[in-house]
Design an enzyme around this catalytic site. Structure first.
Site, PDB file in Angstrom:
ATOM      1  N   CYS A 120       0.813  -1.225   0.000  1.00 56.44           N
ATOM      2  CA  CYS A 120       0.000   0.000   0.000  1.00 56.44           C
ATOM      3  C   CYS A 120       0.849   1.278   0.000  1.00 56.44           C
ATOM      4  O   CYS A 120       0.326   2.366  -0.240  1.00 56.44           O
ATOM      5  CB  CYS A 120      -0.963   0.004   1.176  1.00 56.44           C
ATOM      6  SG  CYS A 120      -2.073  -1.407   1.153  1.00 56.44           S
ATOM      7  N   HIS A 253      -2.916   7.428   2.160  1.00 58.09           N
ATOM      8  CA  HIS A 253      -3.385   6.113   1.725  1.00 58.09           C
ATOM      9  C   HIS A 253      -4.775   5.877   2.315  1.00 58.09           C
ATOM     10  O   HIS A 253      -5.033   6.183   3.472  1.00 58.09           O
ATOM     11  CB  HIS A 253      -2.414   5.027   2.197  1.00 58.09           C
ATOM     12  CG  HIS A 253      -2.930   3.645   1.972  1.00 58.09           C
ATOM     13  ND1 HIS A 253      -3.455   3.242   0.760  1.00 58.09           N
ATOM     14  CD2 HIS A 253      -3.034   2.585   2.804  1.00 58.09           C
ATOM     15  CE1 HIS A 253      -3.843   1.985   0.852  1.00 58.09           C
ATOM     16  NE2 HIS A 253      -3.598   1.563   2.083  1.00 58.09           N
ATOM     17  N   ASN A 283     -10.025   0.129   0.037  1.00 61.48           N
ATOM     18  CA  ASN A 283      -8.565   0.216   0.032  1.00 61.48           C
ATOM     19  C   ASN A 283      -8.060  -0.413  -1.266  1.00 61.48           C
ATOM     20  O   ASN A 283      -8.157  -1.618  -1.444  1.00 61.48           O
ATOM     21  CB  ASN A 283      -8.031  -0.525   1.266  1.00 61.48           C
ATOM     22  CG  ASN A 283      -6.513  -0.530   1.351  1.00 61.48           C
ATOM     23  OD1 ASN A 283      -5.832  -0.167   0.402  1.00 61.48           O
ATOM     24  ND2 ASN A 283      -6.004  -0.964   2.483  1.00 61.48           N
TER      25      ASN A 283
END
Ligand code: UT7
Length: 326
Positions: A120, A253, A283
């Site tokens: 990520c 993020h 996500n």
């Protein structure tokens, strides 16, 4: 004159059309005897929906569309590009890299192309590498892409992870410039925490070894993320010789709204100065930051002349931040 900066010349993003709301997912999981709810997912994460790619669509397909939109926004052709970096944890193949496959689909050849694997944090890593290559003269115009089909890594019998992730891609064209651009960046990793968030499988002799679906100690990641994001934000501001008041927009993020809000509060960035796409995207791992950035550029929130802090955190354990004068 020597190149001083790399600047963002254009951005693009792409989401696969199939959208699943929390209710859709809860309904699907209920048919497997797994209980979850829109109320739980929204209150614990901030996620309301995510997009899933069709089975025949890979990260390179999503990445290509995002890259083409970024090129168009920059007013450039694919042939103007001399570096392609793709951040992904869900490559189309073991090899060649997704960046090479995107290069093939763009119809160009010759320029350097490689993937970055920092889960990520991947986009923040890729942007930092591209910036360094531009400032040292190895490249003049780079396509930096985050592309993921994270739905492929999900275990739909594990409600603690399968409700969190989605598919998508975002891209930026970064180019050598004498003026404003990437001001500073900092990257970190702690491999001692590798087991906290992982997909612990591989291939051997044509068979899958281990279990390549996402395993996560959610509360453990939550605690590490909150601390790491605050520290790296301050580090990058210090490297730039600025304080947090310079931040017009925070693009963190997109993993959990509570983590994002905690970072914003610590930096005293008001909630309405933080770009949130998590509610609609879930996500999307390495794609989340460029997806959010592009959305805010296109809806007119992020404007030329403004300063933006990008932050990534994820498996590895990895984390990092990039400060940009856009
Ligand atoms: O992109 C990489 C970075 N990743 C992250 O930043 C993720 C960080 N962590 C998180 O976002 C949060 O820890 C989660 C959203 C993953 C979990 O939220 P939490 O508030 O930490 O919940 P928890 O794991 O402590 O679980 C609380 C309860 C448990 O039930 P009991 O043991 O209290 O009875 C879980 O079984 O919630 C239950 N639960 C669910 N219930 C309904 C877990 N998942 C679900 C679900 N639906 N999907």
């Amino acid at each position: 004159m020597p190149i001083k900066h790399s600047r963002i010349a254009g951005t693009g993003a792409y989401l696969p059309p199939r959208r699943l709301t929390n209710q859709d997912l809860a309904h699907q999981l209920a048919s497997q005897g797994i209980e979850t709810s829109d109320e739980w997912i929204v209150s614990r994460t901030g996620i309301r929906a995510r997009h899933f790619a069709e089975p025949h669509v890979g990260s390179s397909d999503l990445g290509l569309l995002a890259a083409q939109r970024a090129l168009e926004a920059a007013g450039l052709q694919a042939t103007d590009i001399d570096l392609i970096i793709c951040a992904t944890s869900t490559p189309d193949m073991v090899f060649p890299s997704t960046a090479c496959l995107i290069q093939q689909k763009l119809g160009i050849r010759g320029c350097a192309a490689f993937d970055v694997q920092a889960v990520c944090s991947g986009f923040v890593y890729a942007l930092t590498v591209a910036d360094a290559m531009i400032r040292t003269g190895s490249a003049r115009r780079a396509l930096v892409i985050g592309a993921e089909v994270f739905s492929r890594l999900l275990d739909f019998s594990d409600r603690t992870t399968c409700v969190l992730f989605g598919d998508g891609a975002g891209a930026m064209v970064l180019e050598a410039s004498q003026q404003a651009g990437i001001v500073a960046s900092r990257l970190h990793a702690d491999g001692q925490q590798a087991g906290m968030l992982c997909a612990p499988g591989t291939v051997s002799g044509g068979a899958i070894l281990g279990d390549p679906t996402v395993k996560m100690d959610g509360p453990g990641v939550f605690k590490l993320a909150v601390t790491a994001l605050e520290q790296v934000a301050n580090e990058v501001l210090q490297a730039a010789g600025r304080d947090a008041s310079c931040i017009d927009w925070l693009v963190p993020h997109q993993a959990n709204l509570r983590i994002m809000q905690s970072t914003a509060r610590k930096l005293q960035v008001p909630d309405d100065r933080m770009i949130v796409t998590l509610d609609e995207h879930g996500n999307t791992s390495a794609a989340s930051v460029p997806l959010a950035f592009d959305q805010a550029v296109r809806d007119g929130r992020i404007q030329r002349g403004q300063t933006v802090l990008l932050e990534g955190v994820g498996g590895g354990f990895t984390w990092g931040a990039v400060l940009v004068d856009y």
